[in-house]
Design a protein around this motif. Structure first.
Motif, short mmCIF file in Angstrom:
data_model
loop_
_atom_site.label_atom_id
_atom_site.label_comp_id
_atom_site.label_asym_id
_atom_site.label_seq_id
_atom_site.Cartn_x
_atom_site.Cartn_y
_atom_site.Cartn_z
N ALA A 1 -62.65 82.04 -67.62
CA ALA A 1 -63.92 82.77 -67.54
C ALA A 1 -64.41 82.88 -66.10
O ALA A 1 -64.97 83.90 -65.69
CB ALA A 1 -64.96 82.06 -68.41
N SER A 2 -64.16 81.82 -65.30
CA SER A 2 -64.63 81.85 -63.91
C SER A 2 -63.80 82.81 -63.05
O SER A 2 -64.34 83.53 -62.22
CB SER A 2 -64.59 80.44 -63.31
OG SER A 2 -63.27 79.91 -63.37
N THR A 3 -62.45 82.82 -63.24
CA THR A 3 -61.61 83.73 -62.44
C THR A 3 -61.85 85.18 -62.83
O THR A 3 -61.67 86.08 -62.00
CB THR A 3 -60.12 83.40 -62.63
OG1 THR A 3 -59.77 83.50 -64.04
CG2 THR A 3 -59.82 81.99 -62.15
N LEU A 4 -62.28 85.43 -64.07
CA LEU A 4 -62.58 86.80 -64.50
C LEU A 4 -64.00 87.20 -64.14
O LEU A 4 -64.38 88.37 -64.31
CB LEU A 4 -62.38 86.93 -66.02
CG LEU A 4 -60.94 86.76 -66.53
CD1 LEU A 4 -60.91 86.83 -68.04
CD2 LEU A 4 -60.03 87.83 -65.92
N TYR B 1 -69.85 79.32 -66.29
CA TYR B 1 -70.28 77.95 -66.01
C TYR B 1 -71.37 77.49 -66.98
O TYR B 1 -72.12 76.57 -66.68
CB TYR B 1 -70.77 77.85 -64.57
CG TYR B 1 -69.70 78.25 -63.57
CD1 TYR B 1 -68.66 77.38 -63.26
CD2 TYR B 1 -69.73 79.50 -62.95
CE1 TYR B 1 -67.66 77.75 -62.37
CE2 TYR B 1 -68.74 79.87 -62.05
CZ TYR B 1 -67.71 79.00 -61.77
OH TYR B 1 -66.73 79.36 -60.89
N VAL B 2 -71.46 78.17 -68.11
CA VAL B 2 -72.43 77.76 -69.12
C VAL B 2 -71.88 76.58 -69.90
O VAL B 2 -70.76 76.63 -70.43
CB VAL B 2 -72.75 78.93 -70.08
CG1 VAL B 2 -73.68 78.46 -71.19
CG2 VAL B 2 -73.37 80.08 -69.31
N LYS B 3 -72.65 75.52 -69.99
CA LYS B 3 -72.22 74.33 -70.72
C LYS B 3 -72.32 74.59 -72.22
O LYS B 3 -73.38 75.00 -72.70
CB LYS B 3 -73.09 73.14 -70.34
CG LYS B 3 -72.66 71.83 -70.97
CD LYS B 3 -73.57 70.69 -70.52
CE LYS B 3 -73.14 69.37 -71.16
NZ LYS B 3 -74.04 68.25 -70.73
N PRO B 4 -71.23 74.39 -72.97
CA PRO B 4 -71.28 74.63 -74.41
C PRO B 4 -72.33 73.73 -75.08
O PRO B 4 -72.49 72.56 -74.71
CB PRO B 4 -69.86 74.26 -74.89
CG PRO B 4 -69.01 74.33 -73.67
CD PRO B 4 -69.90 73.93 -72.53
N MET B 5 -73.04 74.31 -76.04
CA MET B 5 -74.06 73.54 -76.74
C MET B 5 -73.42 72.62 -77.77
O MET B 5 -72.38 72.95 -78.36
CB MET B 5 -75.05 74.48 -77.44
CG MET B 5 -75.97 75.24 -76.51
SD MET B 5 -77.32 76.07 -77.40
CE MET B 5 -76.38 77.23 -78.40
N MET B 6 -74.05 71.49 -77.99
CA MET B 6 -73.62 70.60 -79.06
C MET B 6 -74.01 71.23 -80.40
O MET B 6 -74.84 72.14 -80.46
CB MET B 6 -74.28 69.23 -78.91
CG MET B 6 -73.95 68.50 -77.63
SD MET B 6 -74.76 66.89 -77.53
CE MET B 6 -76.50 67.39 -77.49
N GLN B 7 -73.41 70.74 -81.47
CA GLN B 7 -73.72 71.27 -82.79
C GLN B 7 -75.20 71.11 -83.11
O GLN B 7 -75.83 72.02 -83.66
CB GLN B 7 -72.88 70.55 -83.86
CG GLN B 7 -73.12 71.09 -85.26
CD GLN B 7 -72.38 70.30 -86.32
OE1 GLN B 7 -72.10 69.14 -86.12
NE2 GLN B 7 -72.08 70.92 -87.43
N SER B 8 -75.78 69.97 -82.77
CA SER B 8 -77.20 69.74 -83.05
C SER B 8 -78.07 70.71 -82.27
O SER B 8 -79.11 71.17 -82.76
CB SER B 8 -77.58 68.30 -82.70
OG SER B 8 -77.25 67.98 -81.36
#
Length: 222
Positions: A91-94, A100-107
């Motif tokens: 995603a960064s090279t494209l 650089y978005v941190k994936p959210m936890m399920q909660s």
């Protein structure tokens, strides 16, 4: 192996062995690290209490091998320079906006869904009932507590991975089977979040050392 009589045996760690044999029988000695040797038994040999057999060490030297299709030499620097590789696609090279978005936890995803506000469809404004129902039933509050708990757990696991078990055992005096319990003991300290979030490993270690003393006293480990 007694090749004449068709019998075989294996020597012990010191090379001692015994095997049934008669005069004229041929013994074959074989091992991975020694050259094969044959010995024809005479009557005088059988009359002796021991027979000592000297074996010659064997070094299996292989011919040079070239690994294809890359023709690797074994020199990592040179091999890396000669190899043609495709660019890494991420995603960064494209240049994607979510690189650089941190994936959210399920909660966190559940909380966002439960508290999602009004949204617009052209000239129409839709007001979902889920946020109101979740607030009345207490589900939103419950999900907020779960998010806070999950975030603290991630912090605890991050600290847990800073140090090998040997540090907890030898320097802090925490038994290996009680390290997770000790980390929970540290987690409930009001200063834990702020110190861990500072990413100051010296301050984190000092906190663990202080808490380890209190933990050992509370659990009578000293």
């Amino acid at each position: 192996m007694n090749t004449t009589a068709g019998r075989a045996t294996i020597s012990d760690e010191e090379g001692m062995f015994s095997i049934e044999a008669s005069p004229g029988d041929t013994l074959l000695f074989s091992a991975v690290q020694y050259r094969r040797k044959q010995l024809v038994l005479s009557a005088s040999m059988l009359e002796s209490r021991f027979i000592y057999v000297n074996l010659e060490e064997f070094v299996n030297e292989l011919d040079e091998v070239v690994v294809r299709p890359f023709n690797l030499s074994g020199d990592l620097v040179r091999d890396m320079q000669q190899m043609k590789t495709e660019p890494v696609v991420t995603a960064s090279t494209l240049g994607l906006p979510n690189a650089y978005v941190k994936p959210m936890m399920q909660s966190e995803r559940l909380l966002k869904e439960a508290s999602m506000g009004p949204f617009h469809l052209g000239m129409i404004t839709a007001v979902p009932f889920n946020p109101l129902i979740n607030m009345i039933t207490g589900r939103t509050k419950m999900l907020k507590r779960r998010v806070a708990r999950d975030r603290k757990y991630l912090l605890t696991q991050e600290v847990r991975n800073y140090y090998p078990d040997s540090i907890f055992v030898s320097r802090m005096g925490i038994p290996a089977d009680r390290i997770d319990d000790f980390m929970y003991f540290c987690e409930v300290d009001s200063k834990f979040d702020s110190i861990v979030s500072s990413d100051d490993h010296i301050a984190i270690l000092n906190l663990l050392l202080v808490k380890s003393k209190a933990y050992r006293e509370n659990n009578q480990l000293d």
